[in-house]
Design a protein around this motif. Sequence first.
Motif, PDB file in Angstrom:
ATOM      1  N   ARG A  24       0.828  -1.197   0.000  1.00 36.79           N
ATOM      2  CA  ARG A  24       0.000   0.000   0.000  1.00 36.79           C
ATOM      3  C   ARG A  24       0.875   1.265   0.000  1.00 36.79           C
ATOM      4  N   ASN A  77     -10.168   8.501   6.889  1.00 35.89           N
ATOM      5  CA  ASN A  77      -9.620   9.287   8.007  1.00 35.89           C
ATOM      6  C   ASN A  77     -10.674   9.502   9.084  1.00 35.89           C
ATOM      7  N   TYR A  85     -10.058   8.249  12.763  1.00 36.22           N
ATOM      8  CA  TYR A  85      -9.696   9.152  13.858  1.00 36.22           C
ATOM      9  C   TYR A  85     -10.869   9.492  14.791  1.00 36.22           C
ATOM     10  N   ASN A 130     -16.058  14.541  11.460  1.00 34.57           N
ATOM     11  CA  ASN A 130     -16.122  13.532  12.517  1.00 34.57           C
ATOM     12  C   ASN A 130     -15.895  14.229  13.840  1.00 34.57           C
ATOM     13  N   TYR A 140       3.022  13.333   6.986  1.00 29.80           N
ATOM     14  CA  TYR A 140       2.626  13.971   8.243  1.00 29.80           C
ATOM     15  C   TYR A 140       1.634  13.063   8.953  1.00 29.80           C
ATOM     16  N   LYS A 141       1.932  12.804  10.228  1.00 29.04           N
ATOM     17  CA  LYS A 141       0.993  11.996  11.037  1.00 29.04           C
ATOM     18  C   LYS A 141       0.788  12.687  12.359  1.00 29.04           C
ATOM     19  N   GLY A 142      -0.471  12.729  12.807  1.00 30.43           N
ATOM     20  CA  GLY A 142      -0.769  13.331  14.098  1.00 30.43           C
ATOM     21  C   GLY A 142      -0.057  12.537  15.191  1.00 30.43           C
ATOM     22  N   ASP A 143       0.019  11.244  14.981  1.00 31.37           N
ATOM     23  CA  ASP A 143       0.663  10.363  15.956  1.00 31.37           C
ATOM     24  C   ASP A 143       2.183  10.466  15.755  1.00 31.37           C
ATOM     25  N   ILE A 177      -1.322   1.446  10.922  1.00 33.12           N
ATOM     26  CA  ILE A 177      -2.304   1.474   9.852  1.00 33.12           C
ATOM     27  C   ILE A 177      -2.203   2.724   8.987  1.00 33.12           C
ATOM     28  N   SER A 178      -1.332   3.648   9.343  1.00 33.22           N
ATOM     29  CA  SER A 178      -1.282   4.846   8.503  1.00 33.22           C
ATOM     30  C   SER A 178       0.138   5.172   8.070  1.00 33.22           C
ATOM     31  N   THR A 179       0.189   5.842   6.921  1.00 33.59           N
ATOM     32  CA  THR A 179       1.509   6.238   6.402  1.00 33.59           C
ATOM     33  C   THR A 179       1.637   7.754   6.313  1.00 33.59           C
ATOM     34  N   GLY A 180       0.517   8.450   6.408  1.00 36.20           N
ATOM     35  CA  GLY A 180       0.583   9.927   6.322  1.00 36.20           C
ATOM     36  C   GLY A 180       0.637  10.420   4.890  1.00 36.20           C
ATOM     37  N   LEU A 181       0.165   9.600   3.957  1.00 30.98           N
ATOM     38  CA  LEU A 181       0.174  10.019   2.547  1.00 30.98           C
ATOM     39  C   LEU A 181      -1.220  10.389   2.048  1.00 30.98           C
ATOM     40  N   SER A 219      -2.060  14.125   1.355  1.00 34.05           N
ATOM     41  CA  SER A 219      -1.265  14.698   0.248  1.00 34.05           C
ATOM     42  C   SER A 219      -1.835  14.238  -1.073  1.00 34.05           C
ATOM     43  N   VAL A 238     -13.543  17.586  13.586  1.00 33.48           N
ATOM     44  CA  VAL A 238     -12.742  18.078  12.473  1.00 33.48           C
ATOM     45  C   VAL A 238     -13.580  17.959  11.208  1.00 33.48           C
TER      46      VAL A 238
HETATM   47  N1  LIG Z   1     -10.622  13.292  10.289  1.00 36.97           N
HETATM   48  C1  LIG Z   1      -9.523  13.500  11.002  1.00 36.97           C
HETATM   49  N2  LIG Z   1      -9.603  13.718  12.325  1.00 36.97           N
HETATM   50  C2  LIG Z   1      -8.503  13.933  13.061  1.00 36.97           C
HETATM   51  N3  LIG Z   1      -7.262  13.950  12.551  1.00 36.97           N
HETATM   52  C3  LIG Z   1      -7.122  13.735  11.235  1.00 36.97           C
HETATM   53  C4  LIG Z   1      -8.241  13.499  10.392  1.00 36.97           C
HETATM   54  N4  LIG Z   1      -7.803  13.328   9.134  1.00 36.97           N
HETATM   55  C5  LIG Z   1      -6.449  13.433   9.200  1.00 36.97           C
HETATM   56  N5  LIG Z   1      -6.055  13.685  10.440  1.00 36.97           N
HETATM   57  C6  LIG Z   1      -4.676  13.875  10.873  1.00 36.97           C
HETATM   58  O1  LIG Z   1      -3.888  14.167   9.754  1.00 36.97           O
HETATM   59  C7  LIG Z   1      -2.852  13.226   9.598  1.00 36.97           C
HETATM   60  C8  LIG Z   1      -2.588  12.971   8.134  1.00 36.97           C
HETATM   61  O2  LIG Z   1      -3.650  12.297   7.526  1.00 36.97           O
HETATM   62  P1  LIG Z   1      -3.418  11.406   6.257  1.00 36.97           P
HETATM   63  O3  LIG Z   1      -4.664  10.903   5.769  1.00 36.97           O
HETATM   64  O4  LIG Z   1      -2.553  12.223   5.320  1.00 36.97           O
HETATM   65  O5  LIG Z   1      -2.488  10.286   6.809  1.00 36.97           O
HETATM   66  P2  LIG Z   1      -2.891   8.997   7.626  1.00 36.97           P
HETATM   67  O6  LIG Z   1      -4.356   8.887   7.729  1.00 36.97           O
HETATM   68  O7  LIG Z   1      -2.122   9.104   8.895  1.00 36.97           O
HETATM   69  O8  LIG Z   1      -2.293   7.860   6.746  1.00 36.97           O
HETATM   70  P3  LIG Z   1      -2.884   7.244   5.396  1.00 36.97           P
HETATM   71  O9  LIG Z   1      -4.099   8.042   5.032  1.00 36.97           O
HETATM   72  O10 LIG Z   1      -1.795   7.363   4.424  1.00 36.97           O
HETATM   73  O11 LIG Z   1      -3.216   5.852   5.745  1.00 36.97           O
HETATM   74  C9  LIG Z   1      -3.342  12.025  10.344  1.00 36.97           C
HETATM   75  O12 LIG Z   1      -2.249  11.250  10.833  1.00 36.97           O
HETATM   76  C10 LIG Z   1      -4.130  12.623  11.462  1.00 36.97           C
HETATM   77  O13 LIG Z   1      -3.297  12.967  12.535  1.00 36.97           O
END
Ligand SMILES: Nc1ncnc2c1ncn2[C@@H]1O[C@H](COP(=O)(O)OP(=O)(O)OP(=O)(O)O)[C@@H](O)[C@H]1O
Length: 469
Positions: free
Chosen positions: A299, A374, A378, A402, A420-423, A430-434, A437, A460
């Motif tokens: 992925r 997302n 989240y 949400n 970029y990841k909030g975590d 489960i996430s890559t932060g893509l 973008s 959000v």
């Molecule tokens: N609906 C949301 N509520 C709260 N935080 C969010 C939400 N959407 C995104 N974020 C924050 O933005 C960051 C980036 O989101 P993004 O979708 O780019 O990456 P990801 O969800 O971490 O990974 P991926 O979508 O690649 O699996 C998330 O890690 C999260 O911290």
Amino acid sequence: MKKGLFSKLVATFAAIIAVSFIMTAAFLSYWFESYYFEQRKGQLITESQFIGTAAVQYLEGNISSDKINETLTYIGNYLSADIWLIDNYGYAYAVSDIDHKKILYTQVLTKELEDLRLGHTIEKRGIYGDIFKVPVHTFDIPIFSRGVFKGAIMMHTSVSELKGTLIRVYEIIWISALFAIVISCIVIYYFSQKIIVKPLAQINYVADKISKGEVDKRVSIKSKDEIGVLAESFNSMADSLEEVEKNRREFISNVSHEIRSPITSIKGFIGGILDGVIPKEKENYYLSIAYEETQRLTRLVNDLLDLSAIEAGQFKLRIEEIDINEIIRLCVIKFEQKIKEKNLKVDVLMQDDNLYVAADRDRINQVVTNLVDNAIKYVKKDGNVKICTKSKGDKALISVFNDGPTIPENDLKYIWNRFYKGDKSRTSKISTGLGLSIVRSILTQLGEDIWIENKESQGVMFTFTLKRI
Ligand SMILES: Nc1ncnc2c1ncn2[C@@H]1O[C@H](COP(=O)(O)OP(=O)(O)OP(=O)(O)O)[C@@H](O)[C@H]1O
Ligand SMILES: [Mg+2]
């Protein structure tokens, strides 16, 4: 570069200045020479009136020949000229210099007499017979008495003597011109060095350093002219380069980091199985974890390929009429399993059954899926997710909300960045932060907009636009 530009500049300016000064000096010299001869003529004419009166008196027998010679000698000395008196047939009868006695009673004027008789003056330059060995300036002035032509006064001045005064003036003019040329060249040299050559050399030096990888180097030129503007543009270009370089490094380190953790665990599990450290009955369990990790890797690689393809504009958009409401409905159904697992309340609010927009079906599906993914990922357990579509002018507005904790204000501008990841601990498997973008790149390519709002009532909301049909 330095030598070329500098010598061209200095040579051009010096040539322009030299030509202008030389022209000015030549013009001044020419003007002064005419002025000087006019002055001399004026002086000769003034004195000639006095001589003329004396000559008439002599011709009428009122004064002696000695007296007239004496007068001529006196005035000749005063004017630094040799003066001869000529009768109306062109014969000399008096001279200012005794040495010229041999011309007395010889005819010195013939063809000029006509002009003199008409009252004209005559001016000549050159060697005069065998009397003057050097060039002389000769000025002949007719004498009239009560309207009758009585002969002429011939005044000779050595040209070299006349030029003596002129040469001194020429010297002053030409030395000043030379001096001005030299001073101007020094000034041009100094200013072209200071204003153009040195700043350009500095920019060149810094450009060279940057091209060798020292992207933090900047030029320090503060002038307010075009060079200053160039330096400013250069520095902002260097800023962008530094930013690009920083992003590139960050990107490589992020990708490596994302790839390393699944590979490490896959290697660990498979190594454990091969070494026999993992008991036979647990093999399947660890293999399934390793399989999940390979899926995660797949992925990640797919997302990266997508992103770079979208950013490079390689995905040809197939714009068609699509029903965004329909896409959202299908997407929610796709996540049914996860919604149930987290016991979420999902509201889908639509003005009408259909909302037609012009967009690429697959790409918009990717956008909606990422945003809904997302939101579901989240939101807290038992939380709320709300998806709305509405039309506003020629745009369709789609928002995905949400509830749950908001994103810190400082992070809001970074959430669109790759990886970029909030975590921050990056422990999330489960996430890559893509995702975001990719979402933003797709919408940018479609010429649409997306923004995020933190809702006061905790939550959000992402909203994006599409073009209605
Ligand atoms: N609906 C949301 N509520 C709260 N935080 C969010 C939400 N959407 C995104 N974020 C924050 O933005 C960051 C980036 O989101 P993004 O979708 O780019 O990456 P990801 O969800 O971490 O990974 P991926 O979508 O690649 O699996 C998330 O890690 C999260 O911290
Ligand atoms: Mg995501």
